[in-house]
Design an enzyme around this catalytic site. Structure first.
Site, PDB file in Angstrom:
ATOM      1  N   LYS A  71      64.122  70.068  83.612  1.00 48.84           N
ATOM      2  CA  LYS A  71      62.933  69.278  83.362  1.00 48.84           C
ATOM      3  C   LYS A  71      62.052  70.086  84.595  1.00 48.84           C
ATOM      4  CE  LYS A  71      62.869  65.011  83.480  1.00 48.84           C
ATOM      5  NZ  LYS A  71      64.017  65.022  83.383  1.00 48.84           N
ATOM      6  N   THR A  73      62.667  72.645  86.409  1.00 48.83           N
ATOM      7  CA  THR A  73      62.591  74.057  86.230  1.00 48.83           C
ATOM      8  C   THR A  73      61.460  74.411  85.139  1.00 48.83           C
ATOM      9  OG1 THR A  73      64.773  74.113  86.614  1.00 48.83           O
ATOM     10  CG2 THR A  73      64.041  76.117  85.787  1.00 48.83           C
ATOM     11  N   ARG A  94      57.823  65.557  91.852  1.00 48.45           N
ATOM     12  CA  ARG A  94      58.454  64.398  92.818  1.00 48.45           C
ATOM     13  C   ARG A  94      59.030  65.070  94.028  1.00 48.45           C
ATOM     14  NH1 ARG A  94      62.272  61.197  89.257  1.00 48.45           N
ATOM     15  NH2 ARG A  94      62.120  63.159  88.128  1.00 48.45           N
ATOM     16  N   LYS A 105      73.962  66.338  92.139  1.00 46.51           N
ATOM     17  CA  LYS A 105      73.218  67.066  91.276  1.00 46.51           C
ATOM     18  C   LYS A 105      72.832  68.143  92.001  1.00 46.51           C
ATOM     19  CE  LYS A 105      69.088  66.044  88.696  1.00 46.51           C
ATOM     20  NZ  LYS A 105      68.332  67.035  89.350  1.00 46.51           N
ATOM     21  N   ALA A 273      64.051  56.563  88.658  1.00 48.22           N
ATOM     22  CA  ALA A 273      63.492  56.570  87.268  1.00 48.22           C
ATOM     23  C   ALA A 273      64.122  55.490  86.874  1.00 48.22           C
ATOM     24  CB  ALA A 273      63.695  57.826  86.764  1.00 48.22           C
ATOM     25  N   PHE A 301      64.367  61.506  84.019  1.00 45.16           N
ATOM     26  CA  PHE A 301      65.149  61.245  82.790  1.00 45.16           C
ATOM     27  C   PHE A 301      64.485  61.686  81.441  1.00 45.16           C
ATOM     28  CE2 PHE A 301      66.994  57.522  85.724  1.00 45.16           C
ATOM     29  CZ  PHE A 301      67.945  58.642  86.495  1.00 45.16           C
ATOM     30  N   PHE A 381      69.718  78.612  78.080  1.00 43.44           N
ATOM     31  CA  PHE A 381      71.044  78.593  79.348  1.00 43.44           C
ATOM     32  C   PHE A 381      71.769  80.022  78.961  1.00 43.44           C
ATOM     33  CE2 PHE A 381      71.641  74.908  82.204  1.00 43.44           C
ATOM     34  CZ  PHE A 381      70.639  74.388  81.909  1.00 43.44           C
ATOM     35  N   TRP A 409      63.986  79.952  83.955  1.00 47.28           N
ATOM     36  CA  TRP A 409      64.977  80.004  84.848  1.00 47.28           C
ATOM     37  C   TRP A 409      65.404  81.364  85.280  1.00 47.28           C
ATOM     38  CZ3 TRP A 409      70.258  81.392  84.796  1.00 47.28           C
ATOM     39  CH2 TRP A 409      71.107  80.965  85.801  1.00 47.28           C
TER      40      TRP A 409
HETATM   41  P1  ADP Z   1      65.889  68.194  85.610  1.00 44.66           P
HETATM   42  O1  ADP Z   1      64.706  68.156  86.359  1.00 44.66           O
HETATM   43  O2  ADP Z   1      65.939  67.798  84.005  1.00 44.66           O
HETATM   44  O3  ADP Z   1      66.896  67.232  86.291  1.00 44.66           O
HETATM   45  P2  ADP Z   1      66.322  70.726  86.961  1.00 44.66           P
HETATM   46  O4  ADP Z   1      65.324  71.363  86.696  1.00 44.66           O
HETATM   47  O5  ADP Z   1      66.495  70.027  88.371  1.00 44.66           O
HETATM   48  O6  ADP Z   1      66.826  69.465  85.815  1.00 44.66           O
HETATM   49  O7  ADP Z   1      68.013  71.517  86.512  1.00 44.66           O
HETATM   50  C1  ADP Z   1      69.130  70.936  87.000  1.00 44.66           C
HETATM   51  C2  ADP Z   1      69.736  72.013  87.224  1.00 44.66           C
HETATM   52  O8  ADP Z   1      69.920  73.044  86.125  1.00 44.66           O
HETATM   53  C3  ADP Z   1      69.516  72.949  88.386  1.00 44.66           C
HETATM   54  O9  ADP Z   1      70.208  73.310  89.378  1.00 44.66           O
HETATM   55  C4  ADP Z   1      68.751  74.305  87.603  1.00 44.66           C
HETATM   56  O10 ADP Z   1      68.939  75.180  88.651  1.00 44.66           O
HETATM   57  C5  ADP Z   1      69.610  74.382  86.427  1.00 44.66           C
HETATM   58  N1  ADP Z   1      69.027  74.970  85.297  1.00 44.66           N
HETATM   59  C6  ADP Z   1      67.950  74.736  84.933  1.00 44.66           C
HETATM   60  N2  ADP Z   1      67.428  75.241  83.732  1.00 44.66           N
HETATM   61  C7  ADP Z   1      68.401  76.269  83.782  1.00 44.66           C
HETATM   62  C8  ADP Z   1      68.596  77.410  82.969  1.00 44.66           C
HETATM   63  N3  ADP Z   1      68.232  77.907  81.673  1.00 44.66           N
HETATM   64  N4  ADP Z   1      69.624  78.009  82.887  1.00 44.66           N
HETATM   65  C9  ADP Z   1      70.765  77.903  83.810  1.00 44.66           C
HETATM   66  N5  ADP Z   1      70.821  76.854  85.064  1.00 44.66           N
HETATM   67  C10 ADP Z   1      69.396  76.035  84.714  1.00 44.66           C
END
Ligand code: ADP
Length: 556
Positions: A71, A73, A94, A105, A273, A301, A381, A409
């Site tokens: 989210k 990202t 946030r 995480k 959350a 979440f 991904f 990403w």
């Molecule tokens: P959320 O906000 O939903 O908790 P994040 O944006 O913090 O998720 O992403 C969680 C993790 O996944 C981070 O380490 C991010 O670098 C990785 N990530 C997010 N999108 C991708 C993607 N498309 N491909 C690979 N890794 C990703």
């Protein structure tokens, strides 16, 4: 692909002065915190009052896997993409908590080429807001214990003090403690507990306050516990609101930074959350809306928790209405909802997606229940197969759901242009009135039932004896008109994390309520909700180091 920190360290950041100037801010509107961070002045929002608001885009997701579905990202990448389309976009996120950073995480500053920077600072001490909140919270604890020690004029029952101490760390050893041991000069012994800072009511208060005056008004109302004859004791009774406001006055100012593509980002506040509402501050979101054409923000979440609370709590408190919602879905999470175990999520499995998609469908219905336009973003991904992506796109097209494949990403803003175009189209449709899930004047029990049925798809709720007597107690104290802040597992729509997909025929068990009178919501606990997480077997902290020349390594 490079790690998040490698990408971050290779990015050339603009001086924060340039970012502020691009936002047409004058010198008195902000103060620098080093070269690449700034705080926006307290009076800025008031000064901008007459300016029209930009459009707010809320990013939410399906029920996530423990790794998160991207989210943050997608939020950052979408902001960057909107800028590519010549919209003045600002990201509002946030602030990360150090607990998960040291735990397991990823960071909470986005990922890949869609990050907010400097990510090391943002993920670690940043501008000290979380430290200020920790200190204010614990100053209140110290004042409570001192009051009891010095004769206890207010007749606070030490067994009914509900105000916990906090620490911005995952530290299971502090979940339950006894304070005041060691004889008469060490205070009055009582059971206490530590929560993580983001679970402090002060964090929620700071995020829901409209200005400094409102911050103090809310702090005053915080209920710290009860007297021997079960009357609530407030911060005002302790005369502590002045001191707490002093400690929080700078933390109330939103932080300005930039992304990997120099898009402005306002990062401020980060309530949990689950036992809180999980969104950044009202001041940050509103300021961003005054400064940009578009604000992209997120809520913690999935849509059952974060978006529900964004819309029923934050929107109501701040008069904030999103113009469009982005529902992030990932192939891996859809497979998880189709019953695939966590070690098999990278293996192609279209059948699992076909059944897991029911989870996405429920979240779509949830956003429709608020009357908001939406776009589904497939956060791509590297392990997703073309067949899986095609299946998901096809399902969206059959069901007339607008969908965009996003690859922010890997490609930054360029990977989110399709999403941005679709979001603009939705956001520019004539706005309908936001339809809340419940009315504030409904009894608390009805509000809980409405959320359980409309948002989770439950048949009904079942209240424990304790929750039932608390409902009566809270209604009698005049707290029945507050919104409810649901605390439920983030992994499933029911309160059983193993019920992935779209469970039916279930009831939501309400274990306990907690009154966050300063935050102005009643927390509803549907299961065991941990307010002090623990560290895993191999904490992320063990990968971190600093090189001889002062460079941080191993932080994601
Ligand atoms: P959320 O906000 O939903 O908790 P994040 O944006 O913090 O998720 O992403 C969680 C993790 O996944 C981070 O380490 C991010 O670098 C990785 N990530 C997010 N999108 C991708 C993607 N498309 N491909 C690979 N890794 C990703």
């Amino acid at each position: 692909m490079k790690s998040d920190i490698e990408i971050a360290q290779e990015t050339t950041l603009k001086p924060i002065h340039d970012i502020a100037t691009d936002l047409s801010l004058s010198e008195e509107d902000w103060e620098p915190y080093g070269r690449t961070k700034a705080k926006l002045s307290t009076g800025l929002l008031e000064k901008l009052e007459e300016k029209p608001d930009g459009k707010i885009v809320l990013v939410t997701s399906i029920n996530p896997t423990p790794a998160g579905e991207g989210k943050s990202t997608v939020t950052v990448g979408l902001g960057q993409a909107l800028n590519k389309l010549n919209k003045k976009a600002i990201i509002a996120l946030r602030e990360p908590s150090l607990g998960p950073v040291m735990g397991l995480k990823g960071g909470a500053a986005g990922g890949g080429y869609a990050q907010v920077l400097p990510m090391e600072d943002i993920n670690l001490h940043f501008t000290g807001d979380l430290h200020a909140i920790t200190t204010a919270n614990n100053a209140l604890s110290a004042l409570i214990d001192n009051h009891i020690h010095r004769g206890n004029n207010l007749q606070i029952d030490p067994r009914r003090v509900e105000w916990n101490r906090v620490l911005d760390m995952n530290d299971r050893a502090l979940r339950q403690v006894v304070v005041g041991l060691g004889g008469p000069t060490k205070g009055v012994p009582r059971e206490d507990a530590f929560s993580i800072t983001v679970a402090s009511e002060i964090m929620a208060v700071l995020c829901l306050a409209k200005d400094l005056h409102d911050l103090k008004r809310r702090l005053k109302k915080i209920v710290i516990g009860y007297t021997y004859d079960e009357k609530p004791v407030t911060v005002k009774d302790l005369d502590a609101e002045g001191a707490l406001t002093v400690l929080l006055k700078d933390a109330l100012k939103p932080n300005l930074v930039q992304t990997t593509e120099n898009t402005p980002a306002i990062i401020h506040g980060g309530p949990f959350a689950n036992i809180a509402h999980g969104c950044n501050s009202i001041i940050a979101t509103k300021t961003a809306a005054k400064l940009g054409d578009y604000v992209v923000t997120e809520a913690g979440f999935g849509a059952d928790l974060g978006a529900e609370k964004f819309l029923n709590i934050k929107s109501r408190a701040g008069g904030i209405q999103p113009s469009a919602v982005v529902i992030v879905a990932t192939i891996r999470a859809l497979k998880m909802h189709g019953g695939v175990g966590k070690n098999e999520l990278t293996t192609e499995n279209v059948e699992a997606i076909a059944s897991g998609i029911e989870n996405l469908k429920k979240h779509i219905e949830t956003i429709e229940s608020f009357g908001l336009p939406y776009v589904v973003a497939i956060n791509k991904f590297p392990t997703d197969s073309q067949k899986e992506i095609d299946f998901l796109k096809e399902w969206c097209s059959t069901n007339k759901v607008e969908v965009a494949l996003t690859d922010v990403w890997k490609n930054g803003g360029a990977g989110g242009v399709d999403l941005a175009e679709k979001v603009i189209k939705k956001a520019e449709e004539p706005a309908k009135n936001l339809e809340y899930t419940y009315n504030l004047h409904d009894p608390l029990e009805e509000k809980i039932r409405s959320v359980a049925q409309t948002i989770y798809g439950a048949d009904d709720i079942v209240l424990s004896a304790k929750a039932r007597s608390q409902l009566v107690f809270f209604e009698n104290l005049g707290w029945g008109k507050l919104p409810v802040c649901m605390a439920k597992t983030q992994y499933a729509l029911s309160n059983d994390p193993s019920q992935v997909g779209r469970p039916t025929g279930f009831t939501i068990h309400i274990r306990e309520l907690r009154a966050s009178v300063g935050a102005e919501f009643i927390v509803v606990l549907t299961g065991d909700v941990m307010t002090m997480p623990g560290l895993p077997q191999h904490p992320a902290a063990l990968n971190m180091d600093v090189t001889e020349d002062g460079k941080i390594v191993g932080l994601f």
